[in-house]
Design an enzyme around this catalytic site. Structure first.
Site, mmCIF file in Angstrom:
data_model
loop_
_atom_site.group_PDB
_atom_site.id
_atom_site.type_symbol
_atom_site.label_atom_id
_atom_site.label_comp_id
_atom_site.label_asym_id
_atom_site.label_seq_id
_atom_site.Cartn_x
_atom_site.Cartn_y
_atom_site.Cartn_z
ATOM 1 N N ILE A 95 -2.320 33.428 1.205
ATOM 2 C CA ILE A 95 -1.667 32.753 2.319
ATOM 3 C C ILE A 95 -1.175 33.760 3.357
ATOM 4 C CG2 ILE A 95 0.580 32.648 1.145
ATOM 5 C CD1 ILE A 95 -0.951 30.223 3.782
ATOM 6 N N ASP A 171 2.373 25.251 -1.336
ATOM 7 C CA ASP A 171 3.013 25.102 -2.644
ATOM 8 C C ASP A 171 2.617 26.254 -3.557
ATOM 9 O OD1 ASP A 171 0.704 24.116 -4.752
ATOM 10 O OD2 ASP A 171 0.279 23.446 -2.720
ATOM 11 N N GLY A 313 -4.267 26.216 -3.014
ATOM 12 C CA GLY A 313 -2.885 25.888 -2.704
ATOM 13 C C GLY A 313 -2.287 26.951 -1.801
ATOM 14 N N GLU A 314 -0.978 27.130 -1.895
ATOM 15 C CA GLU A 314 -0.218 28.101 -1.102
ATOM 16 C C GLU A 314 -0.127 27.729 0.379
ATOM 17 O OE1 GLU A 314 -1.591 32.130 -1.570
ATOM 18 O OE2 GLU A 314 -1.867 31.930 -3.736
ATOM 19 N N GLY A 315 -0.864 26.705 0.819
ATOM 20 C CA GLY A 315 -0.956 26.398 2.238
ATOM 21 C C GLY A 315 -2.187 26.994 2.885
#
Length: 350
Positions: A95, A171, A313-315
C-alpha cells in the site's frame, strides 16, 4: 443504537453540467467510456463543474485481529497482523508503494490488533486487543461496538478537517475476510458456499474450515440480520465497525471515498444501513476475486473501477483506482471544446 444524520446527496446539477460538458469536448460523445461517468461523479461530490484535481488523497488502513483466525481460516498466523502494521508504518508494504504512485499518503489505525499497543497516534482509537471468535461468541460488547463506530467517525472527521478531499479505505487483519463474509452473507441473505472465498490463499482444507466457521457465525447472526449495530457486535469486529463508521461519516462530510476489497466493502454494506444514501459518495476501487465482494458491490449498486485480480487488501486496489479518477478529472477540466480548438463537431444529418 447510534444515530446518524440524514445523508445529503451529491450535487445532481453539477453532474448534469459535467455530462453536458463532455459532449462539447474534442472527442466523439461517450468515447472516454467510464472516465466520463467518473468525472461526473467527482463533479457531483465537489458540487462544481469542472471539478478540481484532488489535492490531498488519504489512505486509512484499519487494523484488527479476529478470534476466528484460531480456527485455521487463513493461510497466515495471527501474528502477521501486528508485523504488517509495523511494515506499513515503516513504509515498506504494497500500500505504501501504490499510494506513492497515486499521490496519496497513508495512515494506519490500530483498532484491535492482538499485540501490546504502540504508543502514539497508531493506537489512539484502539478499542480492544483482538476481537472475539464469532463462531462461539460475539465479536464485541455493545459498548465496544459503539466505541469502534465512533472511532471510525472520528478518524474520518480528523482526515477531512486536515484537508482530505478523497478518502481511500484499507484493511489489515488475519481472519478479517471471514468476518467480512459473514456480514455480507447476513445482509444479502446468501448461503456460506455462495460467499466464501480463498482469502489470503487457503487450500481446500482451509476453505472447508472457513466455510464451516462462516456457517456457524451466520447461525449466530441470524437474529440480528436487520440490526446493523447488532450485526457488527455479533459477527464483525472493532476494525470492521470502525470502517463502517468511517464510510458513513465520510459521506456525511460530503467527501468522496474509494472502497477496496471484501473487508471495506462489507463495512460499507453495513454503513449504508446505518446512514442510507451514503453509497452515493462511494466508488468501488476494484473487483476482488472474493465471491462475497461481488455480492456486496452488487447490493450497493456499484461498478468497480478496476478488475485486476487483486486480493491483498490494505487499500491497494482502491489506491490503484486513484490515478483513474485523476485522469477522469483532468480530461473533463483540461480538454478543449470544439469551439475553443476550432475543430468541427459531428455531422448532424437530417
Amino acid at each position: 443504537m447510534m444515530q446518524f444524520p440524514a445523508v445529503t446527496a451529491p450535487d445532481a446539477e453539477a453532474a448534469r453540467a459535467a455530462r453536458a460538458r463532455q459532449d462539447t469536448l474534442i472527442k466523439p460523445p461517450g468515447s472516454l467510456g467510464r472516465l466520463e461517468e467518473l468525472a461526473a461523479w467527482v463533479a457531483s461530490c465537489q458540487g462544481r463543474c469542472p471539478p478540481q484535481p484532488f489535492e490531498r488523497t488519504r489512505v486509512v488502513v484499519f487494523a484488527g485481529d479476529h478470534g476466528v483466525a484460531a480456527a485455521g481460516v487463513s493461510a497466515y498466523p495471527p501474528a502477521v497482523t501486528a508485523q504488517m502494521v509495523a511494515g506499513i508504518e515503516a513504509g515498506g508494504a504494497a500500500i505504501n508503494a501504490l499510494a506513492q504512485v497515486a499521490g496519496a499518503t497513508v495512515r494506519v489505525a490500530d483498532l484491535a490488533v492482538d499485540a501490546e499497543p504502540v504508543a502514539g497516534a497508531l493506537a489512539a482509537h484502539r478499542v480492544r486487543r483482538g476481537s472475539g471468535d464469532i463462531t462461539t461468541g460475539d465479536a464485541l460488547t455493545e459498548e465496544q461496538t459503539l466505541a469502534a463506530l465512533q472511532a471510525g467517525r472520528d478518524i474520518a472527521d480528523e482526515e477531512v478537517d486536515r484537508g482530505a478531499d478523497l478518502l481511500v479505505i484499507g484493511d489489515m487483519g488475519i481472519g478479517n475476510t471471514t468476518a467480512a463474509t459473514v456480514l455480507i452473507a447476513a445482509v444479502v441473505d446468501a448461503e456460506p458456499v455462495a460467499a466464501v472465498g480463498r482469502g489470503t490463499g487457503i487450500d481446500d482444507a482451509g476453505w472447508i474450515r472457513k466455510t464451516a466457521a462462516i456457517r456457524d457465525a451466520l447461525f449466530r447472526a441470524e437474529r440480528v440480520r436487520t440490526d446493523p449495530v447488532g450485526l457488527l457486535r455479533t459477527a464483525g469486529g472493532a476494525d470492521l465497525a470502525a470502517m463502517a463508521g468511517f464510510c458513513a461519516q465520510g459521506a456525511l462530510r460530503r467527501t468522496p471515498l474509494l472502497l477496496d476489497g471484501v473487508a471495506s466493502t462489507a463495512a460499507a454494506l453495513v454503513a449504508e444501513r446505518l446512514a442510507p444514501g451514503a453509497r452515493r459518495w462511494w466508488q468501488a476501487g476494484h473487483r476482488s476475486p472474493e465471491p462475497a465482494h461481488r455480492l456486496a458491490v452488487a447490493d450497493l449498486g456499484l461498478e468497480p473501477v478496476l478488475d485486476l485480480g487483486l486480493r491483498l487488501g490494505e487499500g491497494t486496489g482502491a489506491a490503484l483506482a486513484v490515478p483513474v479518477l485523476r485522469a477522469a478529472v483532468a480530461a473533463l477540466s483540461s480538454m478543449a471544446t470544439f469551439t475553443e480548438a476550432g475543430v468541427c463537431g459531428p455531422v448532424r444529418r437530417p
